[in-house]
Every structure is written in structure tokens, then in C-alpha cells.
Design an enzyme around this catalytic site. Structure first.
Site, PDB file in Angstrom:
ATOM      1  N   LYS A  54     -79.278  60.861  55.025  1.00 10.17           N
ATOM      2  CA  LYS A  54     -78.726  62.202  54.762  1.00 10.17           C
ATOM      3  C   LYS A  54     -79.776  63.304  54.837  1.00 10.17           C
ATOM      4  O   LYS A  54     -80.933  63.092  54.473  1.00 10.17           O
ATOM      5  CB  LYS A  54     -78.090  62.229  53.362  1.00 10.17           C
TER       6      LYS A  54
ATOM      7  N   HIS B  60     -76.030  66.246  53.108  1.00  2.00           N
ATOM      8  CA  HIS B  60     -75.927  65.654  51.764  1.00  2.00           C
ATOM      9  C   HIS B  60     -75.051  66.507  50.826  1.00  2.00           C
ATOM     10  O   HIS B  60     -74.248  65.966  50.073  1.00  2.00           O
ATOM     11  CB  HIS B  60     -77.344  65.495  51.190  1.00  2.00           C
TER      12      HIS B  60
ATOM     13  N   ASP C 251     -76.438  52.457  52.599  1.00  2.55           N
ATOM     14  CA  ASP C 251     -76.461  53.903  52.410  1.00  2.55           C
ATOM     15  C   ASP C 251     -77.771  54.327  51.756  1.00  2.55           C
ATOM     16  O   ASP C 251     -78.105  53.861  50.663  1.00  2.55           O
ATOM     17  CB  ASP C 251     -75.292  54.323  51.500  1.00  2.55           C
TER      18      ASP C 251
ATOM     19  N   TYR D  81     -83.736  59.865  48.368  1.00  3.58           N
ATOM     20  CA  TYR D  81     -83.929  58.667  47.539  1.00  3.58           C
ATOM     21  C   TYR D  81     -85.347  58.090  47.656  1.00  3.58           C
ATOM     22  O   TYR D  81     -85.749  57.262  46.838  1.00  3.58           O
ATOM     23  CB  TYR D  81     -82.917  57.557  47.898  1.00  3.58           C
TER      24      TYR D  81
END
Ligand SMILES: NC(=O)c1ccc[n+]([C@@H]2O[C@H](COP(=O)([O-])OP(=O)(O)OC[C@H]3O[C@@H](n4cnc5c(N)ncnc54)[C@H](OP(=O)(O)O)[C@@H]3O)[C@@H](O)[C@H]2O)c1
Length: 325
Positions: free
Chosen positions: A101, A134, A67, A72
Site C-alpha cells: 500500500k 492506504h 497483505d 508496516y
């Protein structure tokens, strides 16, 4: 409660074991017929330099679900790790399930494909298995240099537009964003789409207006916030729930976290397991897919090793008592 446990076990028993050298996690069949492994590696705060190694370690430990998110900043490292494992012959592309996402600054329907394309290029993995909205909220898109210029590329966008620390929202309906997500499926570059951080009313509204049902809703889910009503709501509609922060985010050092509680330590000792394994097992037994994050090899292995024991109804009741939200 027993009905929910039953749903969890139905998920377990109807799933299939992916073949391979390691003991792998079962997969659950999604509402579009594709399969998603029930344990994944989380990568939020897996920083540059450590993320790639962690993903490689996870593949070695048997994980087949990773994931990540544009937010990120580690999609390239995730992609590099997966490609290196494919090049080594350890896995084939189709053996792994990669999730990323759409960030809040790209909710405008005409921005969705652009944002997806950026994640797709970052990962560089032929296709993405699952793309999620998200959050069910949109941020205004502004240039990261603070000027009034229109961002020319995804990289130019300020991911946290704010005035005096307060987020600047945009008035974009997540239903419109979802319709653009549906359009992505036509490209063949993504196989499934889903949502994240949607509560029941938001799910209800989305489902009443769209044609393609999300395959999963990824939400915060751990004993202190067990999400049993949302799991039931989603599972009843053939939508999986992916439990994020399934260890309860111990890095935030919150009080009363189940993972630190003596009652959980006692349950763990009775099974010769760790509190982390008990906490993960709890959400898994409730029917959720779990995606614990670690960049430490030993913990990556530990967090995966939750399939060879089960919590008794009495132990599940103890775990239920932590729910406080
Ligand atoms: N959709 C969303 O909005 C959303 C939000 C948050 C998270 N997520 C996803 O969910 C994943 C997991 O959530 P999370 O990272 O917030 O929290 P988490 O998985 O609940 O906790 C991760 C933290 O626990 C530590 N840890 C890992 N294994 C452990 C163990 N066996 N014993 C004790 N501590 C352990 C990790 O440290 P070390 O790394 O040092 O081991 C890390 O600090 C994220 O990485 C991300 O992929 C999604």
C-alpha cells in the site's frame, strides 16, 4: 440481506480453486480478469523476526495471499519468506498474490511512483499483484529529522507528521493520486490497483472521475462493523471488498466484540469450530475477502480453515445483530 448472501455465494461459486498440494482457498475474479484468493494473511504488527516465519507458515497452511504495507515496515520480510518458499519449490511466484500500500505521505502524484518503487524493491518479487491507496487522505511530506530539508528518499520521510500530536494533512485530491496509480500499471511492475478505507461517497466520487476502476476496496469489516451497504455498493460495481481487521482487532480489547460473545461461542460449538472461524466465515459469507493476521502457527491454520462449513440464515441473523456502526 438474502441478496447480499447471494452475492457472497456467487463470488464463492464463480471462483476457481487454485491447484496445488494443500487445500487452497478459492479465488475471486477481479474486474480486470485477474484472480485474488479469498483468504489472505494480514501482517500489520507482525514484527521483525516473526513476520518472515509467519508468512512461511501461512504458505505451508495453504494461504496464497499476503497483505502488507509500506507502513508496516515488514515488506522485506514478506519478500524474503515468499522467495524462500519459491526457492524450496513449494510455490511459484504466480501462485501467490501480494498486496502492499501507498502511505499517506506519498499522495502527491510525483511521489507515487517513487513510493511504489521503494515497496517494489523491499518485496523484491518480480512484480506486485495489488497496490492500494492506504487511506483517502494525504499527509504533508516532511523530513523525519525535523528539519526543513526536502526528503531525498522515501526513507527520509516522517510517516506521521504532526504538531502536538495532531496529523498535518496535505491538500491533495485522492483522484489525482489515483491517476498516478493508474500510471503505475504501465510499468508492468504492478498488476492491479485498488483503494482502502474509502466510504461510499468517496468511492462514488472516484468512480465518476477516473478511467480504471479499483479492483478492491480494503476496509475494516467484521461482525461489529459488518459493512453490508459498502459490500453491496462495491459488489454491484464489480469491485471486491477486502475485510481488514476481520477478527475485530481483539488486541484493542474492545467491549462487546463478537469473537468474545457467548452467542458466537455457541454457534462455533455447533459447528465444531472456533469463534474466530465463525467471525471470519460471517464476513466471507457476506461476500468479503478476509485477511486475518496472526503470527502464531496454530492460529494461522485455524483462520484459514473456514471453507468447510457454512452459517445458516438464522446464525447469520445472530451475527448481524452485532453490527453497531
Ligand atoms: N488497510 C488498512 O488500513 C488496514 C488497517 C488494519 C489492518 N489491515 C490489514 O488487515 C490485517 C488484519 O487486521 P488486524 O491485524 O488489524 O486485525 P485482526 O486480523 O482482526 O486481528 C489480529 C489480532 O487477532 C489475534 N488473533 C489472530 N488469530 C486469532 C484467533 N484465531 N483467535 C484469537 N485471536 C486471534 C492476533 O494475535 P496473534 O498474532 O498473537 O495471533 C492479533 O492480535 C492486518 O494485519 C493488515 O494486513 C489493513
Amino acid at each position: 440481506m438474502s441478496k447480499l448472501r447471494t452475492i457472497g455465494w456467487i463470488l464463492f461459486f464463480t471462483s476457481s480453486i487454485v491447484s496445488g498440494a494443500n487445500t487452497l482457498a478459492p479465488s475471486v475474479r477481479l474486474n480486470n480478469g485477474l484472480e485474488m484468493p479469498v483468504i489472505g494473511l494480514g501482517t500489520y504488527l507482525a514484527n521483525e523476526g516473526e513476520c518472515e516465519r509467519a508468512v512461511r507458515d501461512a504458505i505451508d497452511a495453504g494461504y496464497r495471499h499476503i497483505d502488507t504495507a509500506y507502513l508496516y515496515g515488514n515488506e522485506k520480510e514478506v519478500g524474503n519468506a515468499i522467495r524462500s518458499k519459491i526457492d524450496e519449490g513449494a510455490i511459484r511466484r504466480e501462485d501467490v498474490f501480494i498486496v502492499t500500500k501507498l502511505w499517506n505521505t506519498f499522495h502527491r502524484p510525483d511521489q507515487v511512483e517513487k513510493a511504489f518503487q521503494k515497496s517494489f524493491e523491499n518485496l523484491n518479487l518480480t512484480y506486485i499483484d495489488l497496490y492500494l491507496i492506504h487511506f483517502p487522505l494525504a499527509y504533508k511530506q516532511v523530513h523525519k529529522d525535523g528539519s526543513d530539508r526536502t526528503p531525498q528518499s522515501v526513507d527520509d520521510v516522517n510517516l506521521f507528521p504532526n504538531v502536538n500530536g495532531r496529523p498535518v494533512y496535505d491538500d491533495i485530491d485522492y483522484v489525482d493520486t489515483w491517476r498516478a496509480m493508474e500510471g503505475l500499471l504501465q510499468t508492468g511492475n504492478v498488476r492491479s490497483i485498488g483503494v482502502s478505507n474509502f466510504d461510499i461517497p468517496q468511492m462514488e466520487r472516484l468512480l465518476s472521475q477516473v478511467t480504471i476502476t479499483p479492483v478492491t476496496n480494503q476496509v475494516e469489516c467484521h461482525p461489529n462493523h459488518n459493512q453490508l451497504p459498502l459490500i453491496k455498493y462495491c459488489n454491484d460495481r464489480n469491485i471486491t471488498v477486502t475485510a481488514y481487521s476481520p477478527l475485530g482487532r481483539p488486541y484493542l480489547a474492545k467491549n462487546n466484540l463478537a469473537i468474545n460473545d457467548p452467542k458466537v461461542q455457541a454457534i462455533a460449538a455447533a459447528h465444531n469450530k472456533t469463534p474466530a472461524q465463525v467471525v471470519l466465515r460471517y464476513s466471507y459469507q457476506n461476500g468479503a475477502i478476509v485477511i486475518p493476521k496472526s503470527t502464531k502457527q496454530q492460529r494461522i491454520k485455524e483462520n484459514f480453515n473456514i471453507l468447510d462449513f457454512s452459517l445458516t440464515p438464522e446464525e447469520m441473523n445472530v451475527m448481524n445483530s452485532f453490527n453497531n456502526e
